[in-house]
Design an enzyme around this catalytic site. Structure first.
Site, PDB file in Angstrom:
ATOM      1  CG  PHE A  12      -1.616   1.201   1.613  1.00 34.76           C
ATOM      2  CD1 PHE A  12      -2.206   2.042   0.666  1.00 34.76           C
ATOM      3  CD2 PHE A  12      -1.689   1.573   2.962  1.00 34.76           C
ATOM      4  CE1 PHE A  12      -2.858   3.217   1.051  1.00 34.76           C
ATOM      5  CE2 PHE A  12      -2.337   2.733   3.362  1.00 34.76           C
ATOM      6  CZ  PHE A  12      -2.909   3.559   2.407  1.00 34.76           C
ATOM      7  CB  ILE A  13       2.730   3.069   2.649  1.00 30.55           C
ATOM      8  CG1 ILE A  13       1.512   2.922   3.567  1.00 30.55           C
ATOM      9  CG2 ILE A  13       3.295   4.488   2.772  1.00 30.55           C
ATOM     10  CD1 ILE A  13       1.822   3.052   5.045  1.00 30.55           C
ATOM     11  CG  ASP A  34       6.754  -6.352  -2.302  1.00 32.92           C
ATOM     12  OD1 ASP A  34       6.331  -5.278  -1.814  1.00 32.92           O
ATOM     13  OD2 ASP A  34       6.283  -7.475  -2.000  1.00 32.92           O
ATOM     14  CG  LEU A  36       5.531  -9.681  -5.614  1.00 33.19           C
ATOM     15  CD1 LEU A  36       5.477 -10.186  -7.054  1.00 33.19           C
ATOM     16  CD2 LEU A  36       4.765  -8.349  -5.502  1.00 33.19           C
ATOM     17  CB  THR A 127       3.685   1.721  13.186  1.00 30.56           C
ATOM     18  OG1 THR A 127       2.378   1.883  13.742  1.00 30.56           O
ATOM     19  CG2 THR A 127       4.382   0.595  13.935  1.00 30.56           C
ATOM     20  CG  ASP A 128       0.436   5.448  15.544  1.00 31.98           C
ATOM     21  OD1 ASP A 128       0.372   4.265  15.155  1.00 31.98           O
ATOM     22  OD2 ASP A 128      -0.533   6.236  15.478  1.00 31.98           O
ATOM     23  CD  GLU A 129      -0.870  -0.416  15.432  1.00 29.87           C
ATOM     24  OE1 GLU A 129      -0.709  -1.527  15.958  1.00 29.87           O
ATOM     25  OE2 GLU A 129      -1.754  -0.173  14.603  1.00 29.87           O
ATOM     26  CE1 TYR A 155       3.025  -3.869  11.758  1.00 33.87           C
ATOM     27  CE2 TYR A 155       1.671  -2.555  13.246  1.00 33.87           C
ATOM     28  CZ  TYR A 155       2.502  -2.648  12.142  1.00 33.87           C
ATOM     29  OH  TYR A 155       2.822  -1.521  11.427  1.00 33.87           O
ATOM     30  CB  SER A 158       7.434  -7.777  15.018  1.00 37.60           C
ATOM     31  OG  SER A 158       6.417  -7.169  14.238  1.00 37.60           O
ATOM     32  CE  LYS A 159       7.120  -1.366  11.328  1.00 40.87           C
ATOM     33  NZ  LYS A 159       7.759  -1.396   9.973  1.00 40.87           N
ATOM     34  CG  ASN A 184      -4.459   3.869  11.993  1.00 42.52           C
ATOM     35  OD1 ASN A 184      -3.833   4.019  13.027  1.00 42.52           O
ATOM     36  ND2 ASN A 184      -5.152   2.779  11.746  1.00 42.52           N
ATOM     37  NE  ARG A 219      -6.020   2.032  15.897  1.00 43.81           N
ATOM     38  CZ  ARG A 219      -6.357   1.629  17.122  1.00 43.81           C
ATOM     39  NH1 ARG A 219      -6.727   2.493  18.046  1.00 43.81           N
ATOM     40  NH2 ARG A 219      -6.301   0.339  17.438  1.00 43.81           N
TER      41      ARG A 219
END
Ligand code: NAD
Ligand code: DAU
Length: 342
Positions: A12-13, A34, A36, A127-129, A155, A158-159, A184, A219
């Site tokens: 996506f990004i 990638d 894929l 990510t902000d997460e 998730y 791991s980030k 997000n 979010r």
């Protein structure tokens, strides 16, 4: 000429980032790299690969050192923008193994190759997460770059591990690294397992939309083009070893997102929304304080949610073949596990 390795470029990004650079006609070579996985889709890049001779695609895994070394030498890579990841929280709850493999081990392998090849810049897209969750009733409390890392899902854990490795390569090896942590995103080419594209495409298929828990989780939504622009800003102007938060100053509950989509698509709430069991460990609220990137690098978002959400919904109306193709095969098995059999 700069030669930028963009990992996860068919997602996506990553694909929006490549699209932005191709359309700006920046004098850079882009190597879209990638594996894929289910989330990677060459259709996201097809038109760009036909039109830009400075863009090449390589299918490969960031955990595979020898492939990375070959690509480096062949394309004279000078910089890395690292998007590649397993990115969906719900899938990390079902099975965390692939998240550790790609987001932690893959990041380590990529860092090692980049270090050995003396990369000029390495940007970790995070990510902000990683900061965990915020209090619901203290709106003045937001994530800053010094907020402690308290990841709550496999998730985000791991980030956070990937981010810590990047940080350690700066301190230990003096590698020229940069880290961005964004809220997000929404926009074109968003995989329809995430809230906004899932709800839009479900409604187009005449299905209900599954709202988790009480639907009041918050979010901070940012249009994907603004995120890509922020990454480009940090890559060009950021200080090595620094973290930059990126956000839209746009806190919205899931209920309001749902109402907005339903209104835009002329679908009444009672007939189309179903409340389902909450996500395990569901973070209540995310909000980004983006004053550092604004004050230091001059970046601010350009898109307003009210307009960009309409553009996004229209994109899915105009690209029905794209999302119908994605919502098949493996996707249908995932949907059963996530929504039907729980
Ligand atoms: P995505 O799932 O749409 O795309 C991820 C891409 O990475 C896919 O094309 C996939 O094929 C590729 N990939 C996965 N494992 C790989 C591997 N081992 N080797 C090579 N390629 C691999 O994800 P996205 O939403 O585009 O997110 C991109 C990055 O941005 C991620 O690092 C994510 O953590 C971060 N991020 C996302 C958001 C968001 O709202 N989507 C917000 C902040 C940060
Ligand atoms: O904050 C940045 C993160 O945003 C990125 O790091 C992740 O890669 C990205 O997937 C996204 O994570 P979220 O978990 O916030 O996004 P998601 O679209 O999965 O969910 C958004 C909110 O909507 C969340 O509160 C859960 C809720 N939700 C989601 C789905 C898929 C539902 O209510 N129903 C759903 O079916």
């Amino acid at each position: 000429m700069r030669s930028i390795l963009v990992t996860g470029a068919a997602g996506f990004i990553g694909s929006n980032f490549v699209r932005m650079l191709v359309n700006r006609a920046e004098p850079v070579k882009l190597v879209a790299f990638d594996k894929l996985t289910y989330a990677g889709n060459l259709a996201n890049l097809d038109d760009l690969l036909k039109k830009d001779k400075h863009l090449v695609f390589v299918k490969g895994d960031i955990c595979d050192q020898s492939t990375l070394e070959r690509v480096w030498d062949e394309h004279g890579i000078t910089e890395v923008v690292h998007f590649a990841a397993e990115s969906h929280v719900d899938r990390s709850i079902i099975s965390s193994g692939p998240f550790i493999h790609t987001n932690v081990v893959g990041t380590q392998v990529l860092l090692d190759v980049a270090r050995a090849k003396k990369v000029d810049k390495f940007l970790q897209v995070s990510t902000d997460e990683v900061y965990g969750t915020l209090p619901y009733d203290q709106k003045e409390v937001m994530f800053t770059e010094t907020t402690p890392l308290e990841p709550n899902s496999p998730y985000s854990a791991s980030k956070a591990a990937g981010d810590c490795l990047v940080r350690s390569y700066f301190h230990t090896h003096h590698m020229p690294v940069l880290t961005t942590r964004c809220s997000n995103n929404y926009g074109p080419y968003h995989f329809p397992e995430k809230l906004i594209p899932l709800f839009v495409t479900n409604l187009m298929e005449g299905k209900k939309v599954p709202l988790y828990g009480d639907g009041l989780n918050i979010r901070d939504w940012l249009y994907v083009e603004d995120h890509c622009d922020a990454i480009w800003t940090v890559l060009n102007k950021g200080r090595f070893g620094e973290v930059y938060n990126i956000g839209g100053n746009n806190e919205i509950t899931n209920r309001v997102i749902t109402e907005t989509i339903l209104r835009e698509m002329n679908c009444p709430w009672d007939q189309h929304v179903t409340y389902v069991q909450d996500r395990a460990g569901h973070d209540r609220r995310y909000a980004i304080d983006a004053s550092k990137i604004k004050n230091e690098l001059g970046w601010t978002p350009k898109h307003r949610f009210e307009t960009a959400i309409k553009t996004t919904i229209q994109w899915y109306r105009d690209h029905e073949a794209w999302w119908r193709n994605v919502k098949s095969g493996e996707y249908l098995k995932y949907y059963e596990t996530q929504y039907v059999n729980r």
